[in-house]
Design a protein around this motif. Structure first.
Motif, short mmCIF file in Angstrom:
data_model
loop_
_atom_site.label_atom_id
_atom_site.label_comp_id
_atom_site.label_asym_id
_atom_site.label_seq_id
_atom_site.Cartn_x
_atom_site.Cartn_y
_atom_site.Cartn_z
N ASN A 1 0.79 -1.23 0.00
CA ASN A 1 0.00 0.00 0.00
C ASN A 1 0.83 1.28 0.00
N ARG A 2 2.15 1.13 -0.03
CA ARG A 2 2.96 2.34 -0.17
C ARG A 2 3.67 2.40 -1.52
N TRP A 3 4.29 1.29 -1.91
CA TRP A 3 5.14 1.32 -3.10
C TRP A 3 4.52 0.70 -4.34
N THR A 4 4.76 1.39 -5.44
CA THR A 4 4.26 0.92 -6.74
C THR A 4 5.38 1.05 -7.77
N ILE A 5 5.52 0.05 -8.62
CA ILE A 5 6.50 0.13 -9.71
C ILE A 5 5.81 0.76 -10.91
N ASP A 6 6.47 1.77 -11.48
CA ASP A 6 5.95 2.33 -12.73
C ASP A 6 6.64 1.60 -13.88
N GLY A 7 5.96 0.64 -14.40
CA GLY A 7 6.54 -0.23 -15.44
C GLY A 7 6.40 0.30 -16.85
N SER A 8 5.98 1.55 -17.00
CA SER A 8 5.73 2.09 -18.35
C SER A 8 7.02 2.46 -19.10
N VAL A 9 8.16 2.32 -18.45
CA VAL A 9 9.43 2.69 -19.12
C VAL A 9 9.77 1.70 -20.23
N ARG A 10 10.39 2.21 -21.30
CA ARG A 10 10.72 1.41 -22.48
C ARG A 10 11.54 0.18 -22.14
N GLU A 11 12.50 0.34 -21.23
CA GLU A 11 13.42 -0.76 -20.91
C GLU A 11 12.73 -1.92 -20.22
N ASN A 12 11.54 -1.69 -19.70
CA ASN A 12 10.83 -2.76 -19.00
C ASN A 12 10.16 -3.70 -20.00
N ILE A 13 10.94 -4.69 -20.43
CA ILE A 13 10.43 -5.64 -21.45
C ILE A 13 9.22 -6.40 -20.91
N ALA A 14 9.16 -6.61 -19.59
CA ALA A 14 8.06 -7.37 -18.97
C ALA A 14 6.70 -6.72 -19.22
N ARG A 15 6.72 -5.42 -19.57
CA ARG A 15 5.43 -4.75 -19.81
C ARG A 15 4.75 -5.27 -21.08
N TYR A 16 5.52 -5.98 -21.92
CA TYR A 16 4.92 -6.54 -23.14
C TYR A 16 4.13 -7.82 -22.85
N ILE A 17 4.35 -8.37 -21.67
CA ILE A 17 3.66 -9.62 -21.35
C ILE A 17 2.17 -9.35 -21.14
N ASN A 18 1.37 -10.07 -21.89
CA ASN A 18 -0.08 -9.89 -21.80
C ASN A 18 -0.69 -10.71 -20.67
N HIS A 19 -1.87 -10.29 -20.30
CA HIS A 19 -2.64 -11.02 -19.27
C HIS A 19 -3.24 -12.29 -19.87
N ALA A 20 -3.33 -13.32 -19.05
CA ALA A 20 -4.11 -14.51 -19.42
C ALA A 20 -4.78 -15.04 -18.16
N CYS A 21 -5.99 -15.58 -18.35
CA CYS A 21 -6.71 -16.13 -17.20
C CYS A 21 -6.16 -17.50 -16.82
N LYS A 22 -5.60 -18.22 -17.83
CA LYS A 22 -4.93 -19.49 -17.54
C LYS A 22 -3.49 -19.35 -18.03
N PRO A 23 -2.66 -18.65 -17.25
CA PRO A 23 -1.33 -18.29 -17.74
C PRO A 23 -0.29 -19.39 -17.59
N ASN A 24 0.88 -19.15 -18.24
CA ASN A 24 1.99 -20.08 -18.06
C ASN A 24 3.09 -19.49 -17.20
N ALA A 25 2.82 -18.27 -16.68
CA ALA A 25 3.78 -17.61 -15.79
C ALA A 25 3.02 -16.85 -14.70
N GLU A 26 3.77 -16.38 -13.71
CA GLU A 26 3.13 -15.60 -12.64
C GLU A 26 4.07 -14.46 -12.25
N SER A 27 3.50 -13.49 -11.54
CA SER A 27 4.35 -12.41 -11.03
C SER A 27 4.77 -12.81 -9.63
N ASP A 28 6.08 -12.88 -9.46
CA ASP A 28 6.64 -13.24 -8.15
C ASP A 28 7.02 -11.93 -7.47
#
Ligand SMILES: [Zn+2]
Length: 222
Positions: free
Chosen positions: A61-88
């Motif tokens: 509830n205090r910290w948030t990552i602003d992932g909108s930066v170009r270098e953040n390749i992970a921002r290209y990962i799309n959402h899926a309801c039955k995914p093959n990865a998770e956010s750790d």
């Protein structure tokens, strides 16, 4: 498209919803694929709290990552309801890694579940385009199509039965008319049969036949 080292097991590519991250090498279940990173926003700071974009990743509830930066390749990962990865998520380290929760084959799109809040805010209004939801929609469409066909076939059977009934009714009436006509004839025969005159005629002919040979015989013998 961002340049990604060929050593990495992924590349950015076209997906059904725009761009996505795709595996280029087999990725084993449990492997950290890529870090989700960007400037840390402190919600206690007015300036940070005012930042608004689709790539904000809340750590706590205090910290948030602003992932909108170009270098953040992970921002290209799309959402899926039955995914093959998770956010750790490691709130204390203020770090997020995208980790494989299944063995991922080269060519497969990498995705993780963005969570309920994101889903409600961004995906539900436009309809989730993930493979599982598309499959569900396709199944629903197929079911609706099958139901329409079933109802159509039912209506056709009903119409056929109705037509058959009408035809049978018409045939019965036709039959009745025929029977009546026959009845008249039969009655006529009956009448003839029972009528003294015709009965007499027939008997007369018969007797006539039976009589003639005798007369011939008698003639021949005579
Ligand atoms: Zn979905």
């Amino acid at each position: 498209m961002p340049a990604i080292s060929s050593k990495k097991p992924y590349r950015v590519g076209r997906s059904s919803t725009g761009l996505g991250l795709f595996a280029t090498k087999p990725i084993k279940k449990g492997t950290k694929i890529v870090r989700y990173f960007g400037p840390l926003l402190d919600c206690k700071k007015k300036k940070d709290d005012a930042v608004e974009n689709k790539y904000l990743f809340e750590l706590n509830n205090r910290w948030t990552i602003d992932g909108s930066v170009r270098e953040n390749i992970a921002r290209y990962i799309n959402h899926a309801c039955k995914p093959n990865a998770e956010s750790d998520v490691r709130p204390r380290k203020r770090k997020v890694f995208i980790r494989a929760i299944k063995n991922i084959e080269p060519g497969e799109e990498i995705n993780y579940d963005y969570g309920t809040d994101y889903f409600k805010a961004y995906l539900k209004p436009i309809g989730c385009k993930c493979a599982a939801c598309e499959k569900k929609r396709k199944k629903k469409r197929a079911e609706a199509r099958a139901e329409r066909l079933r109802l159509k076939a039912k209506a056709e059977r009903k119409a056929l039965r109705k037509a058959e009934k009408l035809a049978a009714k018409a045939g019965k009436q036709h039959g009745l008319n025929g029977a009546k006509a026959n009845g008249v004839k039969l009655n006529g025969k009956h009448l003839n049969g029972h009528g003294g005159k015709s009965a007499g005629k027939i008997i007369a002919v018969k007797s006539g036949i039976s009589v003639r040979p005798k007369s011939r015989e008698s003639r021949a013998s005579a």
